[in-house]
Design a protein around this motif. Structure first.
Motif, PDB file in Angstrom:
ATOM      1  N   GLU A  17       0.834  -1.199   0.000  1.00  0.00           N
ATOM      2  CA  GLU A  17       0.000   0.000   0.000  1.00  0.00           C
ATOM      3  C   GLU A  17       0.873   1.255   0.000  1.00  0.00           C
ATOM      4  OE1 GLU A  17      -3.346   2.358  -0.188  1.00  0.00           O
ATOM      5  OE2 GLU A  17      -3.078   0.225  -0.572  1.00  0.00           O
ATOM      6  N   ALA A  18       1.964   1.238   0.767  1.00  0.00           N
ATOM      7  CA  ALA A  18       2.884   2.378   0.788  1.00  0.00           C
ATOM      8  C   ALA A  18       3.480   2.608  -0.596  1.00  0.00           C
ATOM      9  CB  ALA A  18       3.984   2.138   1.811  1.00  0.00           C
ATOM     10  N   LYS A  19       3.893   1.533  -1.267  1.00  0.00           N
ATOM     11  CA  LYS A  19       4.455   1.662  -2.613  1.00  0.00           C
ATOM     12  C   LYS A  19       3.415   2.205  -3.588  1.00  0.00           C
ATOM     13  CE  LYS A  19       8.134  -1.828  -2.450  1.00  0.00           C
ATOM     14  NZ  LYS A  19       8.673  -3.052  -3.092  1.00  0.00           N
ATOM     15  N   SER A  20       2.175   1.734  -3.452  1.00  0.00           N
ATOM     16  CA  SER A  20       1.100   2.201  -4.328  1.00  0.00           C
ATOM     17  C   SER A  20       0.869   3.695  -4.170  1.00  0.00           C
ATOM     18  CB  SER A  20      -0.188   1.429  -4.024  1.00  0.00           C
ATOM     19  OG  SER A  20      -1.275   1.927  -4.773  1.00  0.00           O
ATOM     20  N   VAL A  21       0.857   4.175  -2.919  1.00  0.00           N
ATOM     21  CA  VAL A  21       0.685   5.612  -2.648  1.00  0.00           C
ATOM     22  C   VAL A  21       1.802   6.407  -3.310  1.00  0.00           C
ATOM     23  CG1 VAL A  21       0.814   7.363  -0.818  1.00  0.00           C
ATOM     24  CG2 VAL A  21      -0.611   5.337  -0.503  1.00  0.00           C
ATOM     25  N   PHE A  55       1.674   9.069  -6.461  1.00  0.00           N
ATOM     26  CA  PHE A  55       2.179  10.427  -6.252  1.00  0.00           C
ATOM     27  C   PHE A  55       3.176  10.800  -7.346  1.00  0.00           C
ATOM     28  CE2 PHE A  55       5.596  13.099  -4.533  1.00  0.00           C
ATOM     29  CZ  PHE A  55       4.878  14.240  -4.218  1.00  0.00           C
ATOM     30  N   ALA A  56       4.090   9.865  -7.667  1.00  0.00           N
ATOM     31  CA  ALA A  56       5.108  10.143  -8.679  1.00  0.00           C
ATOM     32  C   ALA A  56       4.482  10.390 -10.046  1.00  0.00           C
ATOM     33  CB  ALA A  56       6.094   8.971  -8.759  1.00  0.00           C
ATOM     34  N   SER A  57       3.445   9.617 -10.386  1.00  0.00           N
ATOM     35  CA  SER A  57       2.809   9.773 -11.697  1.00  0.00           C
ATOM     36  C   SER A  57       2.035  11.082 -11.805  1.00  0.00           C
ATOM     37  CB  SER A  57       1.881   8.592 -11.981  1.00  0.00           C
ATOM     38  OG  SER A  57       0.816   8.562 -11.033  1.00  0.00           O
ATOM     39  N   SER A  58       1.567  11.604 -10.670  1.00  0.00           N
ATOM     40  CA  SER A  58       0.779  12.839 -10.706  1.00  0.00           C
ATOM     41  C   SER A  58       1.643  14.095 -10.625  1.00  0.00           C
ATOM     42  CB  SER A  58      -0.229  12.851  -9.560  1.00  0.00           C
ATOM     43  OG  SER A  58       0.436  12.942  -8.318  1.00  0.00           O
ATOM     44  N   LEU A  83       0.375  14.085   3.486  1.00  0.00           N
ATOM     45  CA  LEU A  83       0.680  13.415   4.747  1.00  0.00           C
ATOM     46  C   LEU A  83       0.776  11.910   4.527  1.00  0.00           C
ATOM     47  CD1 LEU A  83       1.211  13.661   7.728  1.00  0.00           C
ATOM     48  CD2 LEU A  83      -1.247  13.659   8.140  1.00  0.00           C
ATOM     49  N   ASP A  84      -0.120  11.355   3.683  1.00  0.00           N
ATOM     50  CA  ASP A  84      -0.029   9.935   3.331  1.00  0.00           C
ATOM     51  C   ASP A  84       1.308   9.622   2.662  1.00  0.00           C
ATOM     52  OD1 ASP A  84      -2.456   9.158   4.332  1.00  0.00           O
ATOM     53  OD2 ASP A  84      -3.534   9.258   2.438  1.00  0.00           O
ATOM     54  N   VAL A  85       1.750  10.533   1.790  1.00  0.00           N
ATOM     55  CA  VAL A  85       3.039  10.330   1.111  1.00  0.00           C
ATOM     56  C   VAL A  85       4.176  10.290   2.124  1.00  0.00           C
ATOM     57  CG1 VAL A  85       4.710  11.375  -0.476  1.00  0.00           C
ATOM     58  CG2 VAL A  85       2.278  11.327  -1.070  1.00  0.00           C
ATOM     59  N   LEU A 141      11.024   1.570  -7.438  1.00  0.00           N
ATOM     60  CA  LEU A 141      10.015   2.604  -7.656  1.00  0.00           C
ATOM     61  C   LEU A 141      10.586   3.719  -8.541  1.00  0.00           C
ATOM     62  CD1 LEU A 141       8.365   2.872  -4.110  1.00  0.00           C
ATOM     63  CD2 LEU A 141       7.772   1.382  -6.025  1.00  0.00           C
ATOM     64  N   PRO A 142       9.740   4.626  -9.039  1.00  0.00           N
ATOM     65  CA  PRO A 142      10.222   5.706  -9.919  1.00  0.00           C
ATOM     66  C   PRO A 142      11.357   6.505  -9.283  1.00  0.00           C
ATOM     67  CG  PRO A 142       7.830   5.636  -9.927  1.00  0.00           C
ATOM     68  CD  PRO A 142       8.272   4.665  -8.880  1.00  0.00           C
ATOM     69  N   PRO A 143      12.277   7.043 -10.100  1.00  0.00           N
ATOM     70  CA  PRO A 143      13.425   7.798  -9.575  1.00  0.00           C
ATOM     71  C   PRO A 143      13.040   8.927  -8.633  1.00  0.00           C
ATOM     72  CG  PRO A 143      13.725   7.355 -11.913  1.00  0.00           C
ATOM     73  CD  PRO A 143      12.340   6.887 -11.564  1.00  0.00           C
ATOM     74  N   VAL A 144      11.900   9.587  -8.894  1.00  0.00           N
ATOM     75  CA  VAL A 144      11.504  10.688  -8.028  1.00  0.00           C
ATOM     76  C   VAL A 144      11.253  10.200  -6.604  1.00  0.00           C
ATOM     77  CG1 VAL A 144       9.034  10.513  -8.625  1.00  0.00           C
ATOM     78  CG2 VAL A 144       9.951  12.672  -7.765  1.00  0.00           C
ATOM     79  N   VAL A 145      10.724   8.989  -6.466  1.00  0.00           N
ATOM     80  CA  VAL A 145      10.473   8.420  -5.139  1.00  0.00           C
ATOM     81  C   VAL A 145      11.793   8.077  -4.457  1.00  0.00           C
ATOM     82  CG1 VAL A 145       9.419   6.520  -3.866  1.00  0.00           C
ATOM     83  CG2 VAL A 145       8.201   7.537  -5.798  1.00  0.00           C
ATOM     84  N   GLN A 146      12.709   7.477  -5.210  1.00  0.00           N
ATOM     85  CA  GLN A 146      14.017   7.157  -4.639  1.00  0.00           C
ATOM     86  C   GLN A 146      14.719   8.414  -4.144  1.00  0.00           C
ATOM     87  OE1 GLN A 146      16.388   4.553  -7.173  1.00  0.00           O
ATOM     88  NE2 GLN A 146      14.534   3.858  -8.225  1.00  0.00           N
TER      89      GLN A 146
END
Length: 443
Positions: free
Chosen positions: A217-221, A225-228, A250-252, A267-272
């Protein structure tokens, strides 16, 4: 509010009979590093009328089985209002074989309410925060100053605070009240969440399932977020938006906090990049706390594991953060040595130690002799006892299933125990175990 200490089986039976006629009870507990091994020493049960019964199970453990407490805690007909009941449930099950039932968990209730309101990854709130949200007029009654004071004493001076007897007036006054939240349409989801939460403390499969679900669920959130948002967003950007009350951000933050660096590598580079920035922010905050609080800084588990994970596994592109973590670790080690020497004695049961204190003593302390004078004597005594217990656990694992026992890198440690500058009983125990393994053809 009135309170009464119960430390006798017959009195416990009389009190429990009264409590069984109540529709709901507030239940809490205190102990020394309370959990599966850390002992639960006080069980606190409060009534709606404001009476608090403090069952001193350290002095009279038979009150649980023979004094009616097990029956009360396992009853479905009396609602037990608790906060973070899984922690209490884990201690009660492992130490007293109590299968906690009929629980209304205010922490889980708030998470269910948050999800119903649109949150995807709500955090586990502290008791005082839940009370502030629903009963702000009662928040002042929770004794925040006393709570902070006792927490500091336990963390820095008296690690076995809840094991000391006789009970002090300060300890008795610390009993907390529960709060009851009613959201009938969400009760089915709530009950399921509470049952799994408590079961996870005594069933490894349930625990692993919940951990895997939370990670996914954390990865999905974070992926959503990264795609938006696309590239270019910084950690400072989302923390600023949180303070503007954007629940999504806050969820992010909660999702980022729940994952380790290695968990976001797919996960996407922006998340890393956000995870690295978040870790840097935590290191800076930790360093600032050490600078401002000095010897009064209270080491805690999240800081300990943040340092351990960062030092052991880190991206090469942020090597400078590894050096920052190592510098902070040296200062933390100094504080831990001093605090452990002050909080405990050489005869303290190792179950009373916090998990990160055990890790520090077992894996970061390296005596160069049995009586290394450079190490405080209490820390050294606890270190050698942890080593012996670690060896005993391996021997027990081997005895349970010799054919499937995997020695792995433990062979090197056994050789050190056999030949190195260690206490005689540890040396002899290691030699005996190695001889058994040799005779069984493990080498």
């Amino acid at each position: 509010m009135s309170s009464h200490v119960v430390n006798d089986v017959q009195e416990s039976l009389r009190v429990v009979r009264k409590l069984e006629s109540e529709p709901a009870l507030a239940v809490s507990a205190e102990g020394v590093n309370m959990g599966r091994t850390g002992p639960l020493t006080l069980l606190l049960i409060g009534t709606e009328a404001g009476h608090v019964y403090i069952f001193d199970v350290k002095e009279a453990p038979d009150m649980v089985s023979d004094g009616g407490l097990k029956r009360l805690l396992e009853s479905e007909s009396v609602v037990k209002v608790m906060h973070s009941g899984k922690n209490h449930g884990g201690a009660l099950y492992s130490q007293y074989e109590v299968k906690l039932s009929g629980v209304f968990d205010t922490q889980v209730a708030q998470m269910v309410l948050d999800k119903a309101g649109g949150r995807r990854f709500p955090s586990r709130l502290k008791f005082v925060d839940v009370v502030n949200m629903h009963c702000p007029e009662r928040a002042a009654d929770l004794g925040h100053d006393t709570h902070t004071k006792i927490k500091f004493i336990i963390s820095k001076k008296k690690g076995e605070y809840w094991a000391q007897r006789p009970l002090t007036q300060e300890m008795v006054q610390f009993a907390e009240n529960g709060v009851l939240l009613e959201q009938a349409r969400l009760m089915e989801s709530f009950r399921s969440n509470v049952e799994r939460d408590i079961l996870s403390q005594r069933d490894r499969t349930t625990s692993d399932e919940l951990h895997a679900e939370n990670k996914e669920e954390a990865k999905s959130v974070l992926v959503d977020f990264a795609s938006s948002r696309g590239p270019g967003v910084s950690f400072a950007d989302i923390t600023n938006e949180v303070y503007d009350f954007y629940w999504w951000f806050l969820d992010v933050l909660v999702a980022l906090n729940s994952l380790r660096l290695q968990d976001v590598q797919d996960l996407p580079p922006v998340v890393q990049d956000l995870k690295v920035q978040q870790t840097k922010a935590k290191l800076d905050e930790l360093e600032n706390d050490l600078n401002t609080q000095g010897e009064d800084y209270v080491p805690h588990i999240s800081a300990h594991w943040l340092l351990q994970i960062w030092i052991r596994k880190h991206p090469k592109s942020v090597k400078s953060m590894e050096q920052q973590a190592k510098n902070i670790q040296k200062r933390m080690d100094h504080l831990l040595l001093r605090d452990i020497q002050q909080k405990y004695t050489s005869t303290t049961p190792t179950a009373h130690l916090l998990s990160f204190e055990k890790d520090f003593l077992l894996n970061r302390l390296h005596p160069n002799s049995e009586r290394d004078r450079s190490i405080p004597p209490v820390c050294l005594a606890l270190h050698w006892r942890l080593r012996m217990e670690d060896l005993d656990r391996n021997v027990q694992q081997y005895d349970r299933d010799p054919e499937n026992y995997k020695l792995g890198g433990y062979y090197k440690k056994l050789q050190f125990y056999k030949n190195g500058p260690v206490p005689r009983d540890l040396k002899e125990r290691a030699r005996e175990f190695l001889d058994r393994l040799h005779r069984a053809g493990h080498f």
